[in-house]
Design a protein around this motif. Structure first.
Motif, PDB file in Angstrom:
ATOM      1  N   MET A   7       0.835  -1.194   0.000  1.00 42.05           N
ATOM      2  CA  MET A   7       0.000   0.000   0.000  1.00 42.05           C
ATOM      3  C   MET A   7       0.866   1.239   0.000  1.00 42.05           C
ATOM      4  SD  MET A   7      -1.329   0.097   3.972  1.00 42.05           S
ATOM      5  CE  MET A   7      -2.184  -1.472   3.781  1.00 42.05           C
ATOM      6  N   ARG A   8       0.235   2.364  -0.334  1.00 39.73           N
ATOM      7  CA  ARG A   8       0.942   3.633  -0.265  1.00 39.73           C
ATOM      8  C   ARG A   8       1.362   3.885   1.176  1.00 39.73           C
ATOM      9  NH1 ARG A   8      -0.148   7.036  -4.929  1.00 39.73           N
ATOM     10  NH2 ARG A   8       0.816   8.767  -3.787  1.00 39.73           N
ATOM     11  N   ALA A   9       2.507   4.498   1.362  1.00 35.47           N
ATOM     12  CA  ALA A   9       3.031   4.713   2.709  1.00 35.47           C
ATOM     13  C   ALA A   9       2.078   5.530   3.573  1.00 35.47           C
ATOM     14  CB  ALA A   9       4.394   5.392   2.631  1.00 35.47           C
ATOM     15  N   GLU A  10       1.311   6.427   2.937  1.00 37.86           N
ATOM     16  CA  GLU A  10       0.412   7.290   3.699  1.00 37.86           C
ATOM     17  C   GLU A  10      -0.988   6.714   3.836  1.00 37.86           C
ATOM     18  OE1 GLU A  10       0.156   8.688  -0.638  1.00 37.86           O
ATOM     19  OE2 GLU A  10       1.625   7.797   0.734  1.00 37.86           O
ATOM     20  N   ASP A  11      -1.208   5.492   3.368  1.00 32.17           N
ATOM     21  CA  ASP A  11      -2.531   4.867   3.430  1.00 32.17           C
ATOM     22  C   ASP A  11      -3.022   4.798   4.881  1.00 32.17           C
ATOM     23  OD1 ASP A  11      -4.673   2.845   3.474  1.00 32.17           O
ATOM     24  OD2 ASP A  11      -4.049   2.416   1.426  1.00 32.17           O
ATOM     25  N   ALA A  12      -4.276   5.199   5.086  1.00 30.75           N
ATOM     26  CA  ALA A  12      -4.844   5.231   6.432  1.00 30.75           C
ATOM     27  C   ALA A  12      -4.892   3.847   7.069  1.00 30.75           C
ATOM     28  CB  ALA A  12      -6.241   5.834   6.378  1.00 30.75           C
ATOM     29  N   ARG A  13      -4.935   2.797   6.242  1.00 25.92           N
ATOM     30  CA  ARG A  13      -5.009   1.440   6.791  1.00 25.92           C
ATOM     31  C   ARG A  13      -3.699   1.016   7.444  1.00 25.92           C
ATOM     32  NH1 ARG A  13      -6.040  -2.021   1.807  1.00 25.92           N
ATOM     33  NH2 ARG A  13      -4.614  -0.448   0.957  1.00 25.92           N
ATOM     34  N   ARG A  14      -2.614   1.672   7.093  1.00 22.54           N
ATOM     35  CA  ARG A  14      -1.301   1.244   7.587  1.00 22.54           C
ATOM     36  C   ARG A  14      -1.227   1.301   9.116  1.00 22.54           C
ATOM     37  NH1 ARG A  14       4.514   4.207   6.273  1.00 22.54           N
ATOM     38  NH2 ARG A  14       5.747   2.964   7.757  1.00 22.54           N
ATOM     39  N   ARG A  15      -1.667   2.417   9.691  1.00 26.24           N
ATOM     40  CA  ARG A  15      -1.587   2.554  11.157  1.00 26.24           C
ATOM     41  C   ARG A  15      -2.397   1.466  11.843  1.00 26.24           C
ATOM     42  NH1 ARG A  15      -2.495   8.355  13.861  1.00 26.24           N
ATOM     43  NH2 ARG A  15      -0.536   8.617  12.730  1.00 26.24           N
ATOM     44  N   GLU A  16      -3.577   1.172  11.297  1.00 26.39           N
ATOM     45  CA  GLU A  16      -4.421   0.135  11.898  1.00 26.39           C
ATOM     46  C   GLU A  16      -3.727  -1.226  11.850  1.00 26.39           C
ATOM     47  OE1 GLU A  16      -8.779  -1.999  11.149  1.00 26.39           O
ATOM     48  OE2 GLU A  16      -8.270  -0.124  10.133  1.00 26.39           O
ATOM     49  N   LEU A  17      -3.151  -1.566  10.691  1.00 25.19           N
ATOM     50  CA  LEU A  17      -2.473  -2.856  10.564  1.00 25.19           C
ATOM     51  C   LEU A  17      -1.266  -2.944  11.490  1.00 25.19           C
ATOM     52  CD1 LEU A  17      -2.640  -3.394   6.693  1.00 25.19           C
ATOM     53  CD2 LEU A  17      -3.885  -4.663   8.451  1.00 25.19           C
ATOM     54  N   GLU A  18      -0.508  -1.867  11.564  1.00 26.02           N
ATOM     55  CA  GLU A  18       0.674  -1.888  12.436  1.00 26.02           C
ATOM     56  C   GLU A  18       0.273  -2.012  13.903  1.00 26.02           C
ATOM     57  OE1 GLU A  18       4.205   0.397  10.053  1.00 26.02           O
ATOM     58  OE2 GLU A  18       2.709   1.682  11.029  1.00 26.02           O
ATOM     59  N   SER A  19      -0.889  -1.454  14.263  1.00 25.21           N
ATOM     60  CA  SER A  19      -1.355  -1.593  15.644  1.00 25.21           C
ATOM     61  C   SER A  19      -1.751  -3.024  15.956  1.00 25.21           C
ATOM     62  CB  SER A  19      -2.550  -0.655  15.882  1.00 25.21           C
ATOM     63  OG  SER A  19      -3.705  -1.106  15.186  1.00 25.21           O
ATOM     64  N   GLU A  20      -2.044  -3.792  14.881  1.00 25.08           N
ATOM     65  CA  GLU A  20      -2.397  -5.204  15.041  1.00 25.08           C
ATOM     66  C   GLU A  20      -1.172  -6.114  14.932  1.00 25.08           C
ATOM     67  OE1 GLU A  20      -5.268  -5.860  12.010  1.00 25.08           O
ATOM     68  OE2 GLU A  20      -6.825  -4.610  12.949  1.00 25.08           O
ATOM     69  N   GLY A  21      -0.008  -5.533  14.801  1.00 24.27           N
ATOM     70  CA  GLY A  21       1.214  -6.322  14.770  1.00 24.27           C
ATOM     71  C   GLY A  21       1.848  -6.522  13.412  1.00 24.27           C
ATOM     72  N   TRP A  22       1.223  -6.005  12.369  1.00 23.89           N
ATOM     73  CA  TRP A  22       1.822  -6.105  11.041  1.00 23.89           C
ATOM     74  C   TRP A  22       3.090  -5.256  11.022  1.00 23.89           C
ATOM     75  CZ3 TRP A  22      -0.762  -7.916   6.245  1.00 23.89           C
ATOM     76  CH2 TRP A  22      -1.937  -8.609   6.495  1.00 23.89           C
ATOM     77  N   VAL A  23       4.087  -5.697  10.258  1.00 22.97           N
ATOM     78  CA  VAL A  23       5.350  -4.969  10.213  1.00 22.97           C
ATOM     79  C   VAL A  23       5.749  -4.691   8.764  1.00 22.97           C
ATOM     80  CG1 VAL A  23       6.178  -5.905  12.398  1.00 22.97           C
ATOM     81  CG2 VAL A  23       6.700  -7.097  10.274  1.00 22.97           C
ATOM     82  N   VAL A  24       6.462  -3.589   8.586  1.00 24.43           N
ATOM     83  CA  VAL A  24       6.969  -3.234   7.263  1.00 24.43           C
ATOM     84  C   VAL A  24       8.180  -4.107   6.950  1.00 24.43           C
ATOM     85  CG1 VAL A  24       8.010  -1.423   5.842  1.00 24.43           C
ATOM     86  CG2 VAL A  24       6.143  -0.857   7.423  1.00 24.43           C
ATOM     87  N   ILE A  25       8.098  -4.877   5.863  1.00 21.90           N
ATOM     88  CA  ILE A  25       9.218  -5.745   5.492  1.00 21.90           C
ATOM     89  C   ILE A  25       9.936  -5.243   4.237  1.00 21.90           C
ATOM     90  CG2 ILE A  25       8.222  -7.801   6.558  1.00 21.90           C
ATOM     91  CD1 ILE A  25       7.365  -8.704   3.725  1.00 21.90           C
TER      92      ILE A  25
END
Length: 204
Positions: A7-25
């Motif tokens: 996804m785009r780095a500024e995508d609003a979904r990113r913060r939600e996913l990272e709060s659930e434990g997803w990590v940038v690889i």
């Protein structure tokens, strides 16, 4: 194994996913070069850095065998993750067309040392055509010699002469060579992408 999403780095979904434990690889980018901003002198300078035994040329269907050979030889050399993966070409895909153009650097023995494939869109966000780089690759042993920048410069000049108005490219944020080449040619980064993986993904 876990899933991955790009996804785009500024995508609003990113913060939600990272709060659930997803990590940038992995991180990747997009960049653009408007025809009006092309400095042809700079591009010619990049081409001029190539030694005489190496010839820059547009590739055609008759070059399919050498294209396939280089594609196979460099199949595992693309950095990044799913967003910048390169699938090996089939015999049909190795034959350039009017819409899928290819440019390369060939040595005096007829060995293809570098190539770039681009998609030419007749209709796009800019009237007159958009040129989107599919991939650029240089044979191992000939990297850091300016070949990657030279074949891209050659392709830009050729297509600029045919009326192209916008050139796009991209790649892995870990690919320092192509980032440097793009900067020298005048590309401006305008997109940042991230690849996120679930916590149980092996890369997480």
């Amino acid at each position: 194994m876990g899933n991955v999403v790009v996804m785009r780095a500024e995508d609003a979904r990113r913060r939600e996913l990272e709060s659930e434990g997803w990590v940038v690889i992995a991180r990747s980018f997009g960049a653009r070069l408007e025809a009006a901003d092309v400095d042809q002198t700079v591009l010619q300078e990049q081409i001029g850095k190539i030694s005489d035994p190496v010839q820059l040329t547009e590739l055609d269907a008759g070059d399919a065998n050498m294209i396939l050979e280089l594609d196979q030889a460099t199949a595992d050399d693309y950095p990044g993750s799913v967003a910048t993966q390169h699938e090996q070409m089939t015999a049909d895909e190795a034959r350039p067309t009017d819409r899928r153009r290819a440019f390369g650097a060939v040595d005096k023995e007829g060995v293809l040392l570098a190539m770039t494939f681009v998609e030419v869109e007749v209709e796009g966000e800019v009237e007159g055509g958009v040129v989107d780089t599919d991939f650029t690759v240089v044979r191992a042993g000939f990297r850091r010699t300016g070949l990657g920048a030279a074949v891209k410069a050659y392709s830009i000049l050729a297509l600029l002469g045919e009326g192209a108005l916008l050139f796009r490219t991209g790649g892995s944020a870990d690919n320092a060579a192509i980032i440097g080449a793009n900067a020298r040619l005048g590309y401006v980064r305008d997109e940042e992408w991230v690849t996120l993986a679930e916590p149980d993904h092996p890369a997480a």
